[in-house]
Write a protein that holds these residues in place. Structure first.
Motif, PDB file in Angstrom:
ATOM      1  N   ARG A 199       0.860  -1.173   0.000  1.00  0.00           N
ATOM      2  CA  ARG A 199       0.000   0.000   0.000  1.00  0.00           C
ATOM      3  C   ARG A 199       0.903   1.231   0.000  1.00  0.00           C
ATOM      4  O   ARG A 199       1.833   1.332   0.784  1.00  0.00           O
ATOM      5  CB  ARG A 199      -0.877   0.008   1.243  1.00  0.00           C
ATOM      6  CG  ARG A 199      -1.739   1.254   1.419  1.00  0.00           C
ATOM      7  CD  ARG A 199      -2.446   1.216   2.753  1.00  0.00           C
ATOM      8  NE  ARG A 199      -3.270   2.388   2.966  1.00  0.00           N
ATOM      9  CZ  ARG A 199      -2.838   3.546   3.441  1.00  0.00           C
ATOM     10  NH1 ARG A 199      -1.559   3.695   3.755  1.00  0.00           N
ATOM     11  NH2 ARG A 199      -3.666   4.558   3.617  1.00  0.00           N
ATOM     12  N   SER A 200       0.637   2.166  -0.892  1.00  0.00           N
ATOM     13  CA  SER A 200       1.545   3.297  -1.082  1.00  0.00           C
ATOM     14  C   SER A 200       1.131   4.506  -0.250  1.00  0.00           C
ATOM     15  O   SER A 200      -0.037   4.663   0.119  1.00  0.00           O
ATOM     16  CB  SER A 200       1.591   3.685  -2.558  1.00  0.00           C
ATOM     17  OG  SER A 200       2.465   4.770  -2.769  1.00  0.00           O
ATOM     18  N   LEU A 201       2.106   5.362   0.009  1.00  0.00           N
ATOM     19  CA  LEU A 201       1.823   6.658   0.621  1.00  0.00           C
ATOM     20  C   LEU A 201       1.333   7.664  -0.415  1.00  0.00           C
ATOM     21  O   LEU A 201       0.902   8.759  -0.063  1.00  0.00           O
ATOM     22  CB  LEU A 201       3.085   7.209   1.290  1.00  0.00           C
ATOM     23  CG  LEU A 201       3.579   6.473   2.542  1.00  0.00           C
ATOM     24  CD1 LEU A 201       4.925   7.022   2.965  1.00  0.00           C
ATOM     25  CD2 LEU A 201       2.571   6.622   3.667  1.00  0.00           C
ATOM     26  N   PHE A 202       1.412   7.295  -1.693  1.00  0.00           N
ATOM     27  CA  PHE A 202       1.061   8.200  -2.774  1.00  0.00           C
ATOM     28  C   PHE A 202      -0.121   7.640  -3.561  1.00  0.00           C
ATOM     29  O   PHE A 202      -0.497   6.468  -3.416  1.00  0.00           O
ATOM     30  CB  PHE A 202       2.255   8.392  -3.715  1.00  0.00           C
ATOM     31  CG  PHE A 202       3.473   8.940  -3.025  1.00  0.00           C
ATOM     32  CD1 PHE A 202       3.690  10.300  -2.928  1.00  0.00           C
ATOM     33  CD2 PHE A 202       4.399   8.087  -2.452  1.00  0.00           C
ATOM     34  CE1 PHE A 202       4.805  10.805  -2.288  1.00  0.00           C
ATOM     35  CE2 PHE A 202       5.521   8.572  -1.806  1.00  0.00           C
ATOM     36  CZ  PHE A 202       5.721   9.942  -1.716  1.00  0.00           C
ATOM     37  N   VAL A 203      -0.707   8.476  -4.405  1.00  0.00           N
ATOM     38  CA  VAL A 203      -1.723   8.024  -5.355  1.00  0.00           C
ATOM     39  C   VAL A 203      -1.043   7.925  -6.708  1.00  0.00           C
ATOM     40  O   VAL A 203      -0.430   8.889  -7.177  1.00  0.00           O
ATOM     41  CB  VAL A 203      -2.909   9.011  -5.420  1.00  0.00           C
ATOM     42  CG1 VAL A 203      -3.988   8.471  -6.359  1.00  0.00           C
ATOM     43  CG2 VAL A 203      -3.488   9.246  -4.025  1.00  0.00           C
TER      44      VAL A 203
END
Length: 423
Positions: free
Chosen positions: A119-123
């Motif tokens: 799961r990323s901290l960014f989109v």
């Protein structure tokens, strides 16, 4: 997530879901014909925009049959995955890519490739747009969902990136001798609590203790295993260009410098010292004077700034040092923070990685020559750029230059002293 053979085989039996995708790899004329780079980018970005997941290459989806990938094609398939993550996803992804074998219907072990995305901290945007995972398929995000996701993930980054826990990394990967050097000699706190106070560990969304980005960079012997690009790539060239102009080797020396960041800084300075030219001259009044191409105090400040202030969220981007006969170039990934410009660097101060710089400020310089300049690697006075400019200009007669590459990389050029004409 789905780390073992038994877990993967059970998931293959059950089929795809929100966290699992199967893809057959097809070839024609010795080249990969499917899946396409764009398709891979869409699948992996959708996982990153959701809760993470695993893409297994070499398994047919409908029949859930292990078909495998020819051994001689594994490099090509892995390269395709890397290209999809780096060239077709914005911002780029840094998945874990693992080669392994699984049994086919006859029980014969077949090579497959497991690609795990956290799961990323960014989109992330891919060729298909902004996608997320809904059950066993990827779907475009509705505008309201996309707006909420941007808001949530931008808020999560109010915590500095170097203080965020690194998915899948474990505290056991931190070398105790490395992180203990920052802790009080006497403390009743549990190790994870001590590391949390140092911003070297934090709990993730599932309350699992993980090393932070700063923890891996300062407490691991191999931070690049989880943070691709957390190295210094140093090359010394013969001549004044990267393109060879004649016969013979055009690289005099090259080294990928790894390890904790304080060791990277020292080793990078040692690389420059080893490869630069030094002229020796006799004084009129007797004795000898050595005139180097570069002022090592300025080089130390430049390397420290590049390593400490770079943007570690740019997966795969590395600090690069290029040493030529007439100059030294230092490339540091990331935009300048807080509206700074190359022209304002000598006058303003901003720390992108505060936890990291705090730890580096507690590391001894560890170099007899440089220790006369400063006892510890970092200070908080913000004088580094001024030292780089003044000392280098005094030696070479030419002021160093800063500029930005595509607003994503800061480049410093330090010009060499003409040692053959030194007095």
């Amino acid at each position: 997530m789905l780390d073992t053979r038994s877990e993967l085989l059970e998931k293959i039996r059950l089929g795809e879901d929100s966290f699992f995708e199967l893809k057959e790899v097809k070839f024609a004329g010795g080249k990969v014909r499917g899946p396409s780079q764009e398709d891979l980018a869409d699948e992996l970005a959708a996982f990153a925009n959701s809760a993470g997941g695993v893409l297994l290459l070499g398994v047919e989806n409908k029949s859930r049959t292990v078909l495998g990938i020819p051994v001689e094609q594994l490099d090509a398939v892995e390269a395709l995955v890397r290209q999809a993550c780096e060239d077709s996803v914005k911002p780029a992804l840094a998945p874990i890519i693992e080669r392994m074998t699984l049994p086919d219907l006859s029980g014969i072990e077949q090579p497959v490739i497991r690609v795990a995305v956290a799961r990323s901290l960014f989109v992330h945007q891919s060729p298909g747009g902004y996608l997320h995972r809904v059950g066993s398929s990827k779907r475009p995000m509705p505008p309201d969902h996309l707006a909420r996701l941007f808001q949530q993930r931008s808020q999560s980054r109010l915590i500095r990136f170097d203080e965020t826990p690194v998915p899948r990394a474990t505290l056991s990967e931190l070398d105790e001798s490395l992180w203990r050097r920052f802790a009080p000699a006497q403390s009743a706190d549990a190790p994870e609590v001590l590391m949390a106070k140092l911003a070297m560990a934090a709990q993730d969304d599932q309350d699992v203790w993980r090393p932070t980005v700063a923890g891996l960079l300062m407490g691991s012997r191999h931070p690049e295993r989880h943070l691709p690009g957390a190295i210094v790539q140093a090359v010394a060239y013969a001549g004044t260009d990267v393109v060879p102009t004649g016969e013979g080797a055009y690289q005099r020396d090259a080294q990928d410098i790894t390890g904790p960041l304080d060791e990277q800084i020292r080793a990078t300075c040692a690389f420059v010292r080893k490869n630069m030219q030094v002229a020796a001259y006799k004084r009129a009044e007797g004795g000898r004077v050595d005139v180097p191409q570069f002022d090592m105090t300025a080089v130390f400040e430049a390397v420290t700034n590049a390593v400490a202030h770079r943007d570690y969220s740019m997966a795969g981007s590395k600090v690069r040092l290029r040493l030529f006969d007439d100059r030294l170039e230092l490339y540091s990934p990331g935009m300048l923070p807080n509206t700074m410009t190359p022209e304002s660097l000598p006058y303003r101060q901003a720390a992108r990685n505060e936890a990291l710089t705090s730890l580096l400020a507690r590391c001894p310089t560890g170099d007899d020559e440089l220790a006369n300049h400063r006892s510890h690697i970092m200070d908080k006075r913000g004088e580094g750029v001024s030292i780089i400019l003044s000392r280098s200009e005094r030696l070479s007669g030419k002021r160093p230059e800063y500029h930005l590459n595509d607003d994503s990389e800061l480049v410093l050029t330090i010009f060499a002293a003409r040692v053959e004409q030194a007095v």
